[in-house]
Design a protein around this motif. Structure first.
Motif, PDB file in Angstrom:
ATOM      1  N   LEU A 119     -60.590  31.718 -15.832  1.00  0.00           N
ATOM      2  CA  LEU A 119     -59.351  31.638 -15.062  1.00  0.00           C
ATOM      3  C   LEU A 119     -58.946  32.982 -14.453  1.00  0.00           C
ATOM      4  O   LEU A 119     -58.683  33.042 -13.240  1.00  0.00           O
ATOM      5  CB  LEU A 119     -58.246  31.078 -15.954  1.00  0.00           C
ATOM      6  CG  LEU A 119     -56.957  30.661 -15.257  1.00  0.00           C
ATOM      7  CD1 LEU A 119     -57.242  29.666 -14.146  1.00  0.00           C
ATOM      8  CD2 LEU A 119     -55.972  30.061 -16.252  1.00  0.00           C
ATOM      9  N   PRO A 120     -58.891  34.090 -15.210  1.00  0.00           N
ATOM     10  CA  PRO A 120     -58.598  35.374 -14.548  1.00  0.00           C
ATOM     11  C   PRO A 120     -59.670  35.766 -13.534  1.00  0.00           C
ATOM     12  O   PRO A 120     -59.361  36.388 -12.514  1.00  0.00           O
ATOM     13  CB  PRO A 120     -58.549  36.371 -15.726  1.00  0.00           C
ATOM     14  CG  PRO A 120     -58.290  35.545 -16.926  1.00  0.00           C
ATOM     15  CD  PRO A 120     -58.971  34.239 -16.678  1.00  0.00           C
ATOM     16  N   ILE A 121     -60.940  35.391 -13.803  1.00  0.00           N
ATOM     17  CA  ILE A 121     -62.004  35.708 -12.840  1.00  0.00           C
ATOM     18  C   ILE A 121     -61.796  34.941 -11.546  1.00  0.00           C
ATOM     19  O   ILE A 121     -61.959  35.489 -10.438  1.00  0.00           O
ATOM     20  CB  ILE A 121     -63.378  35.392 -13.458  1.00  0.00           C
ATOM     21  CG1 ILE A 121     -63.608  36.223 -14.706  1.00  0.00           C
ATOM     22  CG2 ILE A 121     -64.495  35.645 -12.449  1.00  0.00           C
ATOM     23  CD1 ILE A 121     -64.894  35.874 -15.442  1.00  0.00           C
ATOM     24  N   LEU A 122     -61.420  33.664 -11.654  1.00  0.00           N
ATOM     25  CA  LEU A 122     -61.170  32.879 -10.449  1.00  0.00           C
ATOM     26  C   LEU A 122     -59.988  33.442  -9.658  1.00  0.00           C
ATOM     27  O   LEU A 122     -60.014  33.450  -8.416  1.00  0.00           O
ATOM     28  CB  LEU A 122     -60.896  31.424 -10.834  1.00  0.00           C
ATOM     29  CG  LEU A 122     -62.115  30.598 -11.257  1.00  0.00           C
ATOM     30  CD1 LEU A 122     -61.669  29.238 -11.785  1.00  0.00           C
ATOM     31  CD2 LEU A 122     -63.072  30.425 -10.093  1.00  0.00           C
ATOM     32  N   ILE A 123     -58.974  33.903 -10.364  1.00  0.00           N
ATOM     33  CA  ILE A 123     -57.831  34.494  -9.657  1.00  0.00           C
ATOM     34  C   ILE A 123     -58.254  35.766  -8.937  1.00  0.00           C
ATOM     35  O   ILE A 123     -57.877  36.008  -7.784  1.00  0.00           O
ATOM     36  CB  ILE A 123     -56.686  34.768 -10.649  1.00  0.00           C
ATOM     37  CG1 ILE A 123     -56.128  33.442 -11.182  1.00  0.00           C
ATOM     38  CG2 ILE A 123     -55.583  35.584 -10.001  1.00  0.00           C
ATOM     39  CD1 ILE A 123     -55.076  33.612 -12.248  1.00  0.00           C
ATOM     40  N   GLY A 124     -59.074  36.592  -9.625  1.00  0.00           N
ATOM     41  CA  GLY A 124     -59.490  37.847  -9.019  1.00  0.00           C
ATOM     42  C   GLY A 124     -60.453  37.670  -7.863  1.00  0.00           C
ATOM     43  O   GLY A 124     -60.393  38.412  -6.870  1.00  0.00           O
TER      44      GLY A 124
END
Length: 454
Positions: free
Chosen positions: A340-345
């Motif tokens: 999830l944080p990777i997708l946001i970044g």
């Protein structure tokens, strides 16, 4: 050109808004599926199914809570408080040895004393007598009325023993039997001596491996609390058994007056609190990543409207990912939640690229934005490479956690890209057309005004 001055036709406007409307309808239709997506805290379901440890984990009891203390009285208070707990199956500690000592010395009547005498040595001629008695015993089994198969087997074995015994050296056999008698009497005395202890338990005489399991080298005692239920079991995507066990143990040990000398630890306790802390950290990291992305995009674009348009690909793509996960029966877990944080970044870049393409066409009228632009091809290539790369995790990995991470990343990247193309890109092109229309209408209005010399 004159075509720019005219507003777009109703058919072109309808085509332009078809993508955003359809995407919005799909998001609304995916709400029931998104509600199915939860968080699965099971660590067992992340492992490869064919691992030997995964097959045996439910047969071997490995999770327990541990109460540590350097005070035996405090440890005894904890044991007394935990003994009636409905979630506790058994308790293990050195207190059992002290309780046994107390029972043997104060509660159980002492055993009668035994006057031990050393056994007499066996003479060589007694070996032959022993063989004859073995033959007689075999004949007794053989002649037993209604003898069964076990009797016949016993008779054959005893007769074979007698035959073998006659072949050995009588002196050697007598010496070995005499030594065995002495060892047997000594072992019997040692076993009976346990029921007449000479003093309290001496932990220094306990084997090192066993002693270190209950008492550390610095004198800290351990009380092992074993659960009655299967702590691996997940009910409604919650660790109900683990949560009930840990809360019960904590509630019963917390009010003890010796709490300052007690430390609660163990696999069950650590897993329960660490998983809860990891979940909170995941949510916190997601919000931190989103806040940092908003700040960096605003620093890049310097306009609030453009910043919101750029990051709107996340607000339109990630809910679709959650809906697809619910449709496919995939939950968040301790592996794919990292995505999830990777997708946001990584996902916000699609929106940033589109906004930059919009601003480029806004500054340079000759840099038109057609139906399929080179920037659109670049975005498609980026999305394809990212989705296919993570898709290999899902297709080839045996570890179920890696497979779920690959699936979430592949689906998430595809959803963000499709949201960018279907919803954000048409809005930007609509804004671009309106801006170009205003820009061209202004000079023509100036030309149509009467001059002062006219």
């Amino acid at each position: 050109p004159s075509s720019i001055l005219h507003p777009p036709s109703s058919s072109s406007t309808l085509r332009r808004w078809t993508g955003p409307v359809l995407w919005t309808l799909l998001l609304l239709a995916g709400i029931p599926f998104a509600r199915r997506t939860g968080f699965n805290p099971s660590l067992l379901e992340l492992q490869a199914t064919k691992l030997e440890s995964v097959r045996l984990i439910r047969k071997l009891q490995t999770w327990s809570a541990v109460v540590l203390s350097n005070d035996l009285d405090a440890l005894r208070s904890a044991r007394d408080a935990l003994k009636p707990a409905p979630t506790v199956a058994r308790l293990e500690s050195v207190l059992t040895a002290y309780d046994n000592y107390h029972a043997l010395t104060r509660e159980i009547p002492p055993l009668p004393s035994i006057n031990w005498t050393p056994p007499a040595a066996i003479q060589p001629n007694a070996v032959l007598q022993l063989a004859n008695k073995a033959d007689a015993l075999a004949a007794h089994f053989q002649a037993a009325p209604g003898r069964s198969a076990p009797c016949a087997e016993a008779a054959a074995a005893i007769r074979e023993f007698a035959t073998t015994f006659r072949k050995v050296d009588p002196a050697n056999a007598a010496a070995r039997l005499s030594a065995w008698q002495v060892a047997f009497v000594a072992e019997l005395k040692r076993m009976l001596a346990q029921f007449q202890p000479a003093g309290p338990p001496d932990l220094a005489k306990v084997p090192t491996e066993l002693r270190n399991h209950f008492v550390s080298p610095d004198g800290t005692y351990a009380l092992y609390v074993w659960p009655k239920q299967d702590l691996w079991q997940i009910v409604n995507k919650k660790q109900e058994n683990l949560s009930r066990f840990v809360r019960d143990v904590e509630a019963r040990t917390k009010p003890l007056p010796q709490l300052g000398t007690l430390t609660l630890t163990g696999i069950a306790h650590n897993i329960y609190h660490s998983t809860s802390a990891i979940r909170r950290s995941f949510y916190r990291a997601t919000f931190y990543a989103l806040g940092l992305i908003l700040l960096l995009v605003w620093i890049d674009l310097r306009r609030v409207s453009h910043t919101l348009l750029a990051v709107s690909v996340l607000g339109l793509g990630l809910p679709m990912l959650v809906a697809l996960m619910g449709l496919l029966g995939v939950d968040w877990n301790f592996a794919n939640f990292f995505g999830l944080p990777i997708l946001i970044g990584a996902g916000h870049e699609y929106g940033v690229f589109l906004v930059h393409r919009y601003r480029e066409s806004l500054r340079d009228r000759h840099r038109t934005w057609g139906r399929w632009d080179v920037a659109d091809g670049a975005l498609l290539l980026c999305a394809f490479i990212t989705s296919s790369s993570f898709g290999f995790f899902f297709l080839l990995a045996h570890h179920r956690g890696l497979r779920s991470l690959g699936l979430v990343m592949a689906l998430g990247t595809a959803c963000i890209y499709l949201a960018s193309v279907a919803a954000v890109r048409p809005v930007l092109k609509w804004r671009l057309a309106k801006a170009q229309l205003r820009e061209c209408a202004g000079p023509i209005e100036e030309i149509g005004k009467p001059s002062n010399n006219g």
